[in-house]
Design an enzyme around this catalytic site. Structure first.
Site, mmCIF file in Angstrom:
data_model
loop_
_atom_site.group_PDB
_atom_site.id
_atom_site.type_symbol
_atom_site.label_atom_id
_atom_site.label_comp_id
_atom_site.label_asym_id
_atom_site.label_seq_id
_atom_site.Cartn_x
_atom_site.Cartn_y
_atom_site.Cartn_z
ATOM 1 N N SER A 17 19.018 15.143 -5.110
ATOM 2 C CA SER A 17 18.581 16.340 -5.842
ATOM 3 C C SER A 17 19.747 17.134 -6.436
ATOM 4 O O SER A 17 19.652 17.580 -7.578
ATOM 5 C CB SER A 17 17.720 17.226 -4.944
ATOM 6 O OG SER A 17 16.521 16.559 -4.647
ATOM 7 N N LYS A 66 9.214 20.120 5.602
ATOM 8 C CA LYS A 66 8.094 20.389 4.686
ATOM 9 C C LYS A 66 6.855 20.949 5.398
ATOM 10 O O LYS A 66 6.208 21.854 4.890
ATOM 11 C CB LYS A 66 7.701 19.100 3.943
ATOM 12 C CG LYS A 66 8.773 18.570 3.016
ATOM 13 C CD LYS A 66 8.235 17.357 2.278
ATOM 14 C CE LYS A 66 9.323 16.582 1.594
ATOM 15 N NZ LYS A 66 8.809 15.470 0.803
ATOM 16 N N ASP A 104 5.269 16.702 -4.737
ATOM 17 C CA ASP A 104 5.369 15.254 -4.484
ATOM 18 C C ASP A 104 4.215 14.469 -5.119
ATOM 19 O O ASP A 104 4.427 13.426 -5.741
ATOM 20 C CB ASP A 104 5.396 14.968 -2.973
ATOM 21 C CG ASP A 104 6.729 15.366 -2.341
ATOM 22 O OD1 ASP A 104 7.752 15.354 -3.043
ATOM 23 O OD2 ASP A 104 6.732 15.675 -1.140
ATOM 24 N N ALA A 129 0.407 6.563 6.182
ATOM 25 C CA ALA A 129 -0.409 7.765 6.398
ATOM 26 C C ALA A 129 0.461 8.936 6.839
ATOM 27 O O ALA A 129 -0.006 9.845 7.521
ATOM 28 C CB ALA A 129 -1.498 7.480 7.430
ATOM 29 N N GLY A 130 1.741 8.926 6.462
ATOM 30 C CA GLY A 130 2.660 10.016 6.800
ATOM 31 C C GLY A 130 2.592 11.129 5.749
ATOM 32 O O GLY A 130 1.629 11.216 4.982
ATOM 33 N N ARG A 152 -0.523 1.104 9.653
ATOM 34 C CA ARG A 152 -0.285 0.374 10.898
ATOM 35 C C ARG A 152 -1.077 1.021 12.034
ATOM 36 O O ARG A 152 -1.790 0.366 12.771
ATOM 37 C CB ARG A 152 1.224 0.365 11.193
ATOM 38 C CG ARG A 152 1.599 -0.287 12.494
ATOM 39 C CD ARG A 152 3.092 -0.299 12.684
ATOM 40 N NE ARG A 152 3.669 1.044 12.726
ATOM 41 C CZ ARG A 152 4.963 1.297 12.864
ATOM 42 N NH1 ARG A 152 5.826 0.300 12.952
ATOM 43 N NH2 ARG A 152 5.411 2.537 12.900
ATOM 44 N N THR A 153 -0.938 2.344 12.180
ATOM 45 C CA THR A 153 -1.709 3.071 13.194
ATOM 46 C C THR A 153 -3.011 3.522 12.544
ATOM 47 O O THR A 153 -3.035 4.475 11.764
ATOM 48 C CB THR A 153 -0.913 4.290 13.705
ATOM 49 O OG1 THR A 153 0.417 3.855 14.022
ATOM 50 C CG2 THR A 153 -1.555 4.924 14.914
ATOM 51 N N GLU A 155 -5.717 5.046 13.442
ATOM 52 C CA GLU A 155 -6.255 6.410 13.628
ATOM 53 C C GLU A 155 -5.644 7.404 12.649
ATOM 54 O O GLU A 155 -6.298 8.351 12.223
ATOM 55 C CB GLU A 155 -6.004 6.968 15.045
ATOM 56 C CG GLU A 155 -6.440 6.090 16.201
ATOM 57 C CD GLU A 155 -5.344 5.114 16.593
ATOM 58 O OE1 GLU A 155 -4.444 5.512 17.350
ATOM 59 O OE2 GLU A 155 -5.380 3.952 16.123
ATOM 60 N N ILE A 222 7.244 3.857 -3.458
ATOM 61 C CA ILE A 222 7.946 5.148 -3.540
ATOM 62 C C ILE A 222 9.351 5.061 -2.924
ATOM 63 O O ILE A 222 10.135 5.982 -3.057
ATOM 64 C CB ILE A 222 7.126 6.334 -2.983
ATOM 65 C CG1 ILE A 222 7.091 6.346 -1.467
ATOM 66 C CG2 ILE A 222 5.722 6.378 -3.559
ATOM 67 C CD1 ILE A 222 6.689 7.712 -0.926
ATOM 68 N N TYR A 224 13.062 4.120 -3.089
ATOM 69 C CA TYR A 224 13.954 3.888 -4.233
ATOM 70 C C TYR A 224 15.347 3.433 -3.809
ATOM 71 O O TYR A 224 16.246 3.301 -4.639
ATOM 72 C CB TYR A 224 14.039 5.137 -5.132
ATOM 73 C CG TYR A 224 14.479 6.382 -4.401
ATOM 74 C CD1 TYR A 224 15.808 6.619 -4.120
ATOM 75 C CD2 TYR A 224 13.539 7.309 -3.977
ATOM 76 C CE1 TYR A 224 16.205 7.741 -3.425
ATOM 77 C CE2 TYR A 224 13.919 8.447 -3.290
ATOM 78 C CZ TYR A 224 15.258 8.651 -3.022
ATOM 79 O OH TYR A 224 15.635 9.773 -2.328
HETATM 80 P P1 ATR Z 1 6.851 10.291 5.542
HETATM 81 O O1 ATR Z 1 6.548 11.690 5.978
HETATM 82 O O2 ATR Z 1 8.126 10.161 4.754
HETATM 83 O O3 ATR Z 1 5.694 9.648 4.833
HETATM 84 P P2 ATR Z 1 6.377 9.266 8.221
HETATM 85 O O4 ATR Z 1 5.456 10.377 8.519
HETATM 86 O O5 ATR Z 1 7.414 8.902 9.234
HETATM 87 O O6 ATR Z 1 7.180 9.473 6.877
HETATM 88 O O7 ATR Z 1 5.491 7.981 7.872
HETATM 89 C C1 ATR Z 1 6.035 6.715 7.760
HETATM 90 C C2 ATR Z 1 4.910 5.721 7.442
HETATM 91 O O8 ATR Z 1 5.483 4.410 7.449
HETATM 92 C C3 ATR Z 1 3.776 5.718 8.481
HETATM 93 O O9 ATR Z 1 2.571 5.466 7.810
HETATM 94 C C4 ATR Z 1 4.186 4.536 9.382
HETATM 95 O O10 ATR Z 1 3.110 3.937 10.065
HETATM 96 P P3 ATR Z 1 2.593 4.525 11.500
HETATM 97 O O11 ATR Z 1 1.751 5.713 11.178
HETATM 98 O O12 ATR Z 1 1.847 3.413 12.100
HETATM 99 O O13 ATR Z 1 3.863 4.876 12.263
HETATM 100 C C5 ATR Z 1 4.735 3.578 8.353
HETATM 101 N N1 ATR Z 1 5.634 2.577 8.943
HETATM 102 C C6 ATR Z 1 6.877 2.772 9.437
HETATM 103 N N2 ATR Z 1 7.406 1.604 9.895
HETATM 104 C C7 ATR Z 1 6.447 0.652 9.704
HETATM 105 C C8 ATR Z 1 6.356 -0.747 9.980
HETATM 106 N N3 ATR Z 1 7.386 -1.406 10.545
HETATM 107 N N4 ATR Z 1 5.233 -1.397 9.628
HETATM 108 C C9 ATR Z 1 4.196 -0.741 9.061
HETATM 109 N N5 ATR Z 1 4.200 0.582 8.776
HETATM 110 C C10 ATR Z 1 5.312 1.275 9.098
#
Ligand code: ATR
Length: 280
Positions: A17, A66, A104, A129-130, A152-153, A155, A222, A224
């Site tokens: 930035s 954030k 974003d 889903a982060g 991956r998770t 829920e 996303i 980069y």
């Molecule tokens: P951000 O806020 O930047 O989006 P985050 O909240 O840490 O970062 O989210 C990272 C994302 O990458 C999550 O969706 C995570 O999946 P989980 O919710 O299951 O943790 C996903 N992620 C990270 N490493 C991963 C992996 N090895 N395989 C699949 N998904 C992964």
């Protein structure tokens, strides 16, 4: 005296930035400077109030601040930032008010539009889903896309889909586990990767390979760093359209610049500056 703008985060040393906004200020002859400041969540309140007291022009917030910023009741979040649950841009108003925005999702929308991708009515699979997925999914569902969150998770995907559906946006929304990805991609128009897969140093990982992708798909990563991720290479091999994460970085910054200055930012220059910094 130069007015100061900044990004707060931890870590923040590698943020692009400063180089991007300083290039924009300089090109437009605006006498301002943008700097990165390491700020921990415990110090966020003091840091924002201190910046306001010192006459800063505006701020960006990055990891891990954030979501934290939304808990500070002296910041007035705009409705989208409130829905997303995170603030990445702070504007100091003339009469002392402090406003919070989230650019974003707008950055992601602009990156898609720039590449000629239709959003309204499209079927968009969002991997992850982060925080980033949240901003992207809220924005694109507001724009009328049908969103399937795959994570991956499981829920977390289901939880995010539920949050978005309670906001009664035009697009349909659902959430599921990563194992469903291959089948979902068959009739999807867009795949957006918001996970950290493929990001330096794990550059040989990707959420999907060429055989799961197809040529009618637009694939937007996303991530980069590196500029061409494994997912984008796989997408090219499948004949899909590819969209670089650099565009989202630039467009979220451009939107923040508009909010702070009311001036149209030099987007092409910002893009060129970021690309040069990444290739250096
Ligand atoms: P951000 O806020 O930047 O989006 P985050 O909240 O840490 O970062 O989210 C990272 C994302 O990458 C999550 O969706 C995570 O999946 P989980 O919710 O299951 O943790 C996903 N992620 C990270 N490493 C991963 C992996 N090895 N395989 C699949 N998904 C992964």
């Amino acid at each position: 005296m130069k007015q100061v703008f900044g990004v707060f985060g931890d870590p923040v040393g590698h943020s692009l930035s400063p180089v991007m906004h300083n290039a924009a200020f300089s090109a437009l002859g605006i006498d301002c400077i943008y700097h990165a400041f390491r700020v921990t969540p415990e110090k966020l309140e003091n840091a924002i109030l201190g910046a306001e007291a010192m006459g800063f022009g505006g701020l960006n917030l990055t990891v891990p601040l954030k979501e934290e910023a939304l808990k500070l009741n002296f910041i007035k979040p705009d409705p989208l930032a409130k829905k997303i649950g995170a603030i990445n841009t702070v504007v100091f108003g003339k009469s002392g008010e402090i406003q919070g925005y989230n650019t974003d999702g707008l950055g992601a929308r602009q990156a898609l539009q720039d590449t000629g991708v239709e959003i309204g009515g499209s079927r968009i699979v969002v991997a992850g889903a982060g925080g980033a997925a949240r901003a992207v999914a809220f924005q694109l569902a507001s724009d009328g896309a049908d969103i399937i969150i795959v994570n991956r998770t499981e829920e977390r995907a289901v939880g995010l889909a539920k949050d978005i559906s309670t906001a009664a946006l035009p697009g349909k929304i659902s959430g599921t586990g990563l194992s469903g990805l291959k089948e979902l991609l068959q009739d999807a128009d867009v795949l957006i990767n918001t996970t950290t897969l493929g990001m330096h140093p794990n550059t040989e990982t990707a959420v999907a390979t060429a055989k799961e992708l197809h040529s009618d798909l637009a694939v937007f990563d996303i991530v980069y760093n590196p500029l061409e991720t494994k997912l984008l290479r796989e997408a090219k091999a499948a004949g899909a359209k590819t969209i670089s994460g650099v565009l989202m970085l630039v467009y979220q910054g451009a939107e923040a610049f508009r909010l702070w200055t009311g001036v149209e930012p030099p987007v092409e220059l910002m893009k060129k500056t970021v690309l040069e910094a990444l290739q250096a």
